[in-house]
Scaffold this motif. Sequence first.
Motif, PDB file in Angstrom:
ATOM      1  N   GLY A 157      26.451 -18.056  49.944  1.00 27.81           N
ATOM      2  CA  GLY A 157      26.491 -19.208  50.865  1.00 27.81           C
ATOM      3  C   GLY A 157      26.673 -20.508  50.110  1.00 27.81           C
ATOM      4  O   GLY A 157      26.736 -20.498  48.876  1.00 27.81           O
ATOM      5  N   PRO A 158      26.739 -21.629  50.826  1.00 22.61           N
ATOM      6  CA  PRO A 158      26.927 -22.922  50.175  1.00 22.61           C
ATOM      7  C   PRO A 158      25.755 -23.287  49.257  1.00 22.61           C
ATOM      8  O   PRO A 158      24.633 -22.822  49.444  1.00 22.61           O
ATOM      9  CB  PRO A 158      27.006 -23.908  51.338  1.00 22.61           C
ATOM     10  N   VAL A 159      26.073 -24.122  48.277  1.00 21.41           N
ATOM     11  CA  VAL A 159      25.090 -24.620  47.318  1.00 21.41           C
ATOM     12  C   VAL A 159      25.002 -26.134  47.495  1.00 21.41           C
ATOM     13  O   VAL A 159      26.006 -26.780  47.783  1.00 21.41           O
ATOM     14  CB  VAL A 159      25.581 -24.279  45.886  1.00 21.41           C
ATOM     15  N   LEU A 160      23.809 -26.686  47.343  1.00 17.43           N
ATOM     16  CA  LEU A 160      23.684 -28.138  47.343  1.00 17.43           C
ATOM     17  C   LEU A 160      23.921 -28.624  45.917  1.00 17.43           C
ATOM     18  O   LEU A 160      23.216 -28.211  44.994  1.00 17.43           O
ATOM     19  CB  LEU A 160      22.298 -28.570  47.815  1.00 17.43           C
ATOM     20  N   ALA A 161      24.925 -29.487  45.735  1.00 17.79           N
ATOM     21  CA  ALA A 161      25.242 -30.017  44.408  1.00 17.79           C
ATOM     22  C   ALA A 161      24.887 -31.493  44.360  1.00 17.79           C
ATOM     23  O   ALA A 161      25.158 -32.241  45.301  1.00 17.79           O
ATOM     24  CB  ALA A 161      26.726 -29.814  44.102  1.00 17.79           C
ATOM     25  N   ILE A 162      24.266 -31.891  43.250  1.00 19.98           N
ATOM     26  CA  ILE A 162      23.743 -33.259  43.089  1.00 19.98           C
ATOM     27  C   ILE A 162      24.269 -33.800  41.765  1.00 19.98           C
ATOM     28  O   ILE A 162      24.294 -33.076  40.769  1.00 19.98           O
ATOM     29  CB  ILE A 162      22.196 -33.209  43.038  1.00 19.98           C
ATOM     30  N   ASP A 163      24.704 -35.056  41.763  1.00 11.53           N
ATOM     31  CA  ASP A 163      25.145 -35.686  40.510  1.00 11.53           C
ATOM     32  C   ASP A 163      24.512 -37.066  40.420  1.00 11.53           C
ATOM     33  O   ASP A 163      24.820 -37.936  41.232  1.00 11.53           O
ATOM     34  CB  ASP A 163      26.681 -35.769  40.488  1.00 11.53           C
ATOM     35  N   VAL A 164      23.604 -37.229  39.467  1.00  3.82           N
ATOM     36  CA  VAL A 164      22.925 -38.517  39.311  1.00  3.82           C
ATOM     37  C   VAL A 164      23.428 -39.206  38.049  1.00  3.82           C
ATOM     38  O   VAL A 164      23.148 -38.754  36.928  1.00  3.82           O
ATOM     39  CB  VAL A 164      21.394 -38.347  39.216  1.00  3.82           C
ATOM     40  N   GLY A 165      24.175 -40.275  38.209  1.00  3.46           N
ATOM     41  CA  GLY A 165      24.654 -41.065  37.078  1.00  3.46           C
ATOM     42  C   GLY A 165      23.890 -42.380  36.991  1.00  3.46           C
ATOM     43  O   GLY A 165      23.036 -42.668  37.840  1.00  3.46           O
ATOM     44  N   GLY A 166      24.193 -43.154  35.973  1.00  3.58           N
ATOM     45  CA  GLY A 166      23.535 -44.448  35.815  1.00  3.58           C
ATOM     46  C   GLY A 166      23.904 -45.428  36.908  1.00  3.58           C
ATOM     47  O   GLY A 166      23.202 -46.416  37.143  1.00  3.58           O
ATOM     48  N   THR A 167      25.018 -45.169  37.602  1.00  4.84           N
ATOM     49  CA  THR A 167      25.487 -46.086  38.643  1.00  4.84           C
ATOM     50  C   THR A 167      25.443 -45.466  40.035  1.00  4.84           C
ATOM     51  O   THR A 167      24.982 -46.096  40.979  1.00  4.84           O
ATOM     52  CB  THR A 167      26.933 -46.544  38.312  1.00  4.84           C
ATOM     53  N   LYS A 168      25.915 -44.205  40.153  1.00  9.06           N
ATOM     54  CA  LYS A 168      26.046 -43.584  41.474  1.00  9.06           C
ATOM     55  C   LYS A 168      25.289 -42.269  41.567  1.00  9.06           C
ATOM     56  O   LYS A 168      25.141 -41.546  40.582  1.00  9.06           O
ATOM     57  CB  LYS A 168      27.522 -43.250  41.750  1.00  9.06           C
ATOM     58  N   THR A 169      24.833 -41.959  42.760  1.00  7.42           N
ATOM     59  CA  THR A 169      24.265 -40.644  43.066  1.00  7.42           C
ATOM     60  C   THR A 169      25.148 -39.986  44.126  1.00  7.42           C
ATOM     61  O   THR A 169      25.440 -40.601  45.154  1.00  7.42           O
ATOM     62  CB  THR A 169      22.829 -40.785  43.605  1.00  7.42           C
ATOM     63  N   LEU A 170      25.599 -38.760  43.855  1.00  6.76           N
ATOM     64  CA  LEU A 170      26.414 -38.005  44.807  1.00  6.76           C
ATOM     65  C   LEU A 170      25.660 -36.745  45.196  1.00  6.76           C
ATOM     66  O   LEU A 170      25.021 -36.118  44.354  1.00  6.76           O
ATOM     67  CB  LEU A 170      27.756 -37.586  44.183  1.00  6.76           C
ATOM     68  N   VAL A 171      25.752 -36.391  46.460  1.00  9.44           N
ATOM     69  CA  VAL A 171      25.153 -35.149  46.941  1.00  9.44           C
ATOM     70  C   VAL A 171      26.200 -34.465  47.811  1.00  9.44           C
ATOM     71  O   VAL A 171      26.852 -35.131  48.629  1.00  9.44           O
ATOM     72  CB  VAL A 171      23.864 -35.439  47.740  1.00  9.44           C
TER      73      VAL A 171
END
Length: 285
Positions: free
Chosen positions: A1-15
Amino acid sequence: GPVLAIDVGGTKTLVALVKGRRILDQRRAATPREAGADAWLDLIGDLAAEWRGSFGAAGAAVTGIVRDGRWHALNPATLPVPDGLPLVAGLSDRLGVPVQAVNDAQAAAWGEYRFGAGQGIDMIFLTVSTGIGGGVISNGRLLSGRSGLAGHVGQMLVETGKGDAARLEDFASGSALARFAATAGHPADAPTIFAAGRAGEDWARELLEAALTRMAHTLRSLQMLFDPARFVIGGGVGLAEGYIDGLRSMLGDLPALTRPEIRPAALGAEAGLLGIADLVSTAQS
Ligand code: BMX
């Protein structure tokens, strides 16, 4: 099934909600740098709230390193992570699923290797953004090293020219460029500096030349160390018009045997999300 992917950078957070190599849905927000680590984790929980129940696992790609589930900054100027923050526990509490976490640039390297500009080859990914991050793929494996440090190109020391040494990212990252521009009396962000460089303004040309020279030397050294088939460059600054062409022209005189081959990241800002999602799916199966 789908996975929750998270990307935390110094400027932006993506989910994002990711299935295979497809991003089904995505949310982004500024990383609330000053609000503290609980606020960073709460933001992720809030952004993912509407997808609860549709993912069974989550992966986080974060600026800094993750060792035994705990988060550490190497350069707190990129993001002031409290040392040893329990990232994996904090996220699994908020999301209600098992969580895996790795460095952001390592995840992006894996994304570009699996689905992007470096498919199936030995490659080194570099992101030039708030800081400078990197990830090395060799023989089909993402190198992590003893404790997750492998690929931290922005932390490699370079000579300052004043008898001492400093981190590469202190000279060539987006925040370094902005700092140098301000010191030169032309406060500007990276895209504005590149535009001024193209318009022939001396202050911008000098500053970019100095930063690109250090990057070019670094690529040349990495070519000697790992001999990758390709460098893939991403990040808001790395993908700015003129950056890769500038590097290529500085390296153009090297003999073909030692000359780094450079390509722009094909997945843009989504490399980290797709990479961490794939690492999570692979670990599950
Ligand atoms: C820094 C370091 C790396 C990271 C790189 C790019 C910290 C907090 N971060 O070198 O782990 O990969 O910046 O990070 O020490 P970004 O936030 O610019 O994407």
